[in-house]
Write a protein that holds these residues in place. Structure first.
Motif, PDB file in Angstrom:
ATOM      1  N   ALA A   1      47.338  22.505 -13.861  1.00  0.00           N
ATOM      2  CA  ALA A   1      46.450  21.792 -12.940  1.00  0.00           C
ATOM      3  C   ALA A   1      44.988  21.968 -13.351  1.00  0.00           C
ATOM      4  N   ILE A   2      44.614  23.188 -13.719  1.00  0.00           N
ATOM      5  CA  ILE A   2      43.216  23.442 -14.119  1.00  0.00           C
ATOM      6  C   ILE A   2      42.871  22.670 -15.388  1.00  0.00           C
ATOM      7  N   GLN A   3      43.794  22.658 -16.357  1.00  0.00           N
ATOM      8  CA  GLN A   3      43.551  21.887 -17.588  1.00  0.00           C
ATOM      9  C   GLN A   3      43.292  20.419 -17.276  1.00  0.00           C
ATOM     10  N   LEU A   4      44.110  19.863 -16.376  1.00  0.00           N
ATOM     11  CA  LEU A   4      43.970  18.449 -16.039  1.00  0.00           C
ATOM     12  C   LEU A   4      42.713  18.195 -15.205  1.00  0.00           C
ATOM     13  N   LEU A   5      42.386  19.114 -14.316  1.00  0.00           N
ATOM     14  CA  LEU A   5      41.147  18.968 -13.533  1.00  0.00           C
ATOM     15  C   LEU A   5      39.930  18.947 -14.455  1.00  0.00           C
ATOM     16  N   LYS A   6      39.961  19.764 -15.496  1.00  0.00           N
ATOM     17  CA  LYS A   6      38.845  19.776 -16.455  1.00  0.00           C
ATOM     18  C   LYS A   6      38.702  18.413 -17.125  1.00  0.00           C
ATOM     19  N   LYS A   7      39.838  17.784 -17.421  1.00  0.00           N
ATOM     20  CA  LYS A   7      39.800  16.484 -18.103  1.00  0.00           C
ATOM     21  C   LYS A   7      39.165  15.398 -17.243  1.00  0.00           C
ATOM     22  N   VAL A   8      39.262  15.541 -15.913  1.00  0.00           N
ATOM     23  CA  VAL A   8      38.669  14.530 -15.026  1.00  0.00           C
ATOM     24  C   VAL A   8      37.371  15.025 -14.396  1.00  0.00           C
ATOM     25  N   GLY A   9      36.879  16.176 -14.880  1.00  0.00           N
ATOM     26  CA  GLY A   9      35.582  16.678 -14.429  1.00  0.00           C
ATOM     27  C   GLY A   9      35.561  17.225 -13.017  1.00  0.00           C
ATOM     28  N   LEU A  10      36.694  17.744 -12.541  1.00  0.00           N
ATOM     29  CA  LEU A  10      36.758  18.218 -11.158  1.00  0.00           C
ATOM     30  C   LEU A  10      37.280  19.651 -11.036  1.00  0.00           C
ATOM     31  N   GLU A  11      37.143  20.432 -12.102  1.00  0.00           N
ATOM     32  CA  GLU A  11      37.669  21.796 -12.039  1.00  0.00           C
ATOM     33  C   GLU A  11      36.961  22.632 -10.972  1.00  0.00           C
ATOM     34  N   ASP A  12      35.725  22.258 -10.624  1.00  0.00           N
ATOM     35  CA  ASP A  12      34.984  23.010  -9.610  1.00  0.00           C
ATOM     36  C   ASP A  12      35.403  22.659  -8.182  1.00  0.00           C
ATOM     37  N   ARG A  13      36.345  21.720  -8.043  1.00  0.00           N
ATOM     38  CA  ARG A  13      36.782  21.296  -6.704  1.00  0.00           C
ATOM     39  C   ARG A  13      38.156  21.843  -6.327  1.00  0.00           C
ATOM     40  N   ALA A  14      38.700  22.738  -7.125  1.00  0.00           N
ATOM     41  CA  ALA A  14      40.095  23.179  -6.954  1.00  0.00           C
ATOM     42  C   ALA A  14      40.368  23.773  -5.570  1.00  0.00           C
ATOM     43  N   ASP A  15      39.375  24.471  -4.996  1.00  0.00           N
ATOM     44  CA  ASP A  15      39.601  25.162  -3.726  1.00  0.00           C
ATOM     45  C   ASP A  15      39.095  24.373  -2.517  1.00  0.00           C
ATOM     46  N   GLU A  16      38.658  23.138  -2.749  1.00  0.00           N
ATOM     47  CA  GLU A  16      38.161  22.322  -1.644  1.00  0.00           C
ATOM     48  C   GLU A  16      39.301  21.542  -0.995  1.00  0.00           C
ATOM     49  N   TYR A  17      39.049  21.096   0.231  1.00  0.00           N
ATOM     50  CA  TYR A  17      40.010  20.244   0.933  1.00  0.00           C
ATOM     51  C   TYR A  17      39.644  18.783   0.701  1.00  0.00           C
ATOM     52  N   PRO A  18      40.628  17.879   0.740  1.00  0.00           N
ATOM     53  CA  PRO A  18      40.363  16.464   0.461  1.00  0.00           C
ATOM     54  C   PRO A  18      39.231  15.855   1.288  1.00  0.00           C
ATOM     55  N   SER A  19      39.043  16.336   2.524  1.00  0.00           N
ATOM     56  CA  SER A  19      37.991  15.763   3.377  1.00  0.00           C
ATOM     57  C   SER A  19      36.596  15.970   2.805  1.00  0.00           C
ATOM     58  N   LYS A  20      36.458  16.915   1.890  1.00  0.00           N
ATOM     59  CA  LYS A  20      35.155  17.199   1.279  1.00  0.00           C
ATOM     60  C   LYS A  20      34.894  16.345   0.036  1.00  0.00           C
ATOM     61  N   LEU A  21      35.853  15.527  -0.352  1.00  0.00           N
ATOM     62  CA  LEU A  21      35.752  14.756  -1.595  1.00  0.00           C
ATOM     63  C   LEU A  21      35.391  13.308  -1.315  1.00  0.00           C
ATOM     64  N   SER A  22      34.725  12.691  -2.285  1.00  0.00           N
ATOM     65  CA  SER A  22      34.467  11.243  -2.210  1.00  0.00           C
ATOM     66  C   SER A  22      35.753  10.482  -2.526  1.00  0.00           C
ATOM     67  N   GLY A  23      35.756   9.196  -2.264  1.00  0.00           N
ATOM     68  CA  GLY A  23      36.932   8.376  -2.569  1.00  0.00           C
ATOM     69  C   GLY A  23      37.294   8.412  -4.041  1.00  0.00           C
ATOM     70  N   GLY A  24      36.281   8.339  -4.889  1.00  0.00           N
ATOM     71  CA  GLY A  24      36.546   8.380  -6.327  1.00  0.00           C
ATOM     72  C   GLY A  24      37.130   9.708  -6.760  1.00  0.00           C
ATOM     73  N   GLN A  25      36.623  10.791  -6.160  1.00  0.00           N
ATOM     74  CA  GLN A  25      37.169  12.111  -6.478  1.00  0.00           C
ATOM     75  C   GLN A  25      38.611  12.241  -5.991  1.00  0.00           C
ATOM     76  N   LYS A  26      38.896  11.735  -4.799  1.00  0.00           N
ATOM     77  CA  LYS A  26      40.265  11.790  -4.281  1.00  0.00           C
ATOM     78  C   LYS A  26      41.231  11.037  -5.187  1.00  0.00           C
TER      79      LYS A  26
END
Length: 246
Positions: free
Chosen positions: A123-148
């Motif tokens: 999961a971390i490897q793939l999050l890095k590929k989409v530039g979202l590794e820093d969001r791993a511990d956040e809940y979906p409500s904290k994300l933009s539509g594009g991030q979701k």
């Protein structure tokens, strides 16, 4: 039924809702590594075609083969087929009460029986590929539509699919968020992932697809390379459609 070249084969596929034909005799062969964009007006059967491949829509008639096995027959375990086919919808369908990481590792651990550490590492490897590794511990409500939507794509990739299906993945996004999702999909295409994409983003289809299908009234009216479809349309119906969307 498929050969080494074709990963999906669809034969004379039909889907009826009472008197309405959502699919009316669709035939399609998908080669490994192909990126197929499916375009056409609303109600033309595009989404129904995608959803039929994983039996989210049960066909009325016809045959669907995935990696040599007939999907739409009783003895086929559709859950095993679905493990190999990632699907990304218009809506993100993330679990709101789970963090991003929890969303990503749930299916690999439960379905693929991966160890938690291995699931998290992937999961971390793939999050890095989409530039979202820093969001791993956040809940979906904290994300933009594009991030979701990027997280939804990563969630599908965590299952190590052989094919990815995208059903208008950017249609629910604000315009400025569309590009970040399309960029992830272009990267997947460059990496050789087999993809079928229902989309209204004609520029993306021209840039990224190896083949474009134009559907109308439940049929594939025309198909070809992006150059053939967009620069040299043959049918009047496709010409009319392109005059409205380009």
């Amino acid at each position: 039924m498929t050969d080494d070249k074709n990963i999906i084969v669809i034969k004379d596929l039909k889907k009826k809702y009472d008197s309405l034909s959502a699919l009316d005799g669709v035939n399609l062969e998908v080669e490994k590594g192909e990126v197929i964009a499916i375009v056409g007006p609303s109600g033309s059967g595009k989404s129904t075609l995608l959803r039929s491949i994983t039996l989210l829509e049960m066909p009325t008639d016809g045959e669907i083969y995935f990696e040599g096995k007939k999907v739409n027959e009783k003895k086929n375990n559709i859950n095993l087929t679905r493990q190999k086919i990632g699907m990304v919808f218009q809506q993100f369908n993330l679990f709101p009460h789970k963090t991003v990481m929890e969303n990503l590792i749930l299916a690999p651990m439960k379905v693929l029986k991966m160890k938690e550490e291995d699931a998290k590492n992937r999961a971390i490897q793939l999050l890095k590929k989409v530039g979202l590794e820093d969001r791993a511990d956040e809940y979906p409500s904290k994300l933009s539509g594009g991030q979701k939507q990027r997280i939804a794509i990563v969630r599908a990739l965590c299952m190590k699919p052989d094919v990815m299906l995208f059903d208008e993945p950017t249609s629910a996004l604000d315009p400025e968020m569309v590009g970040e999702v399309l960029q992830v999909m272009e990267t997947l295409a460059d990496g050789g992932m087999t993809m079928l994409i229902v989309t209204h983003e004609m520029g993306f289809a021209q840039r990224t697809a190896s083949r474009v299908l134009f559907m109308d009234e439940g049929k594939i009216i025309e198909q070809g390379t992006p150059q053939e479809i967009f620069q040299n349309p043959k049918s009047q119906r496709l010409k009319d459609f392109l005059s409205k969307v380009i």
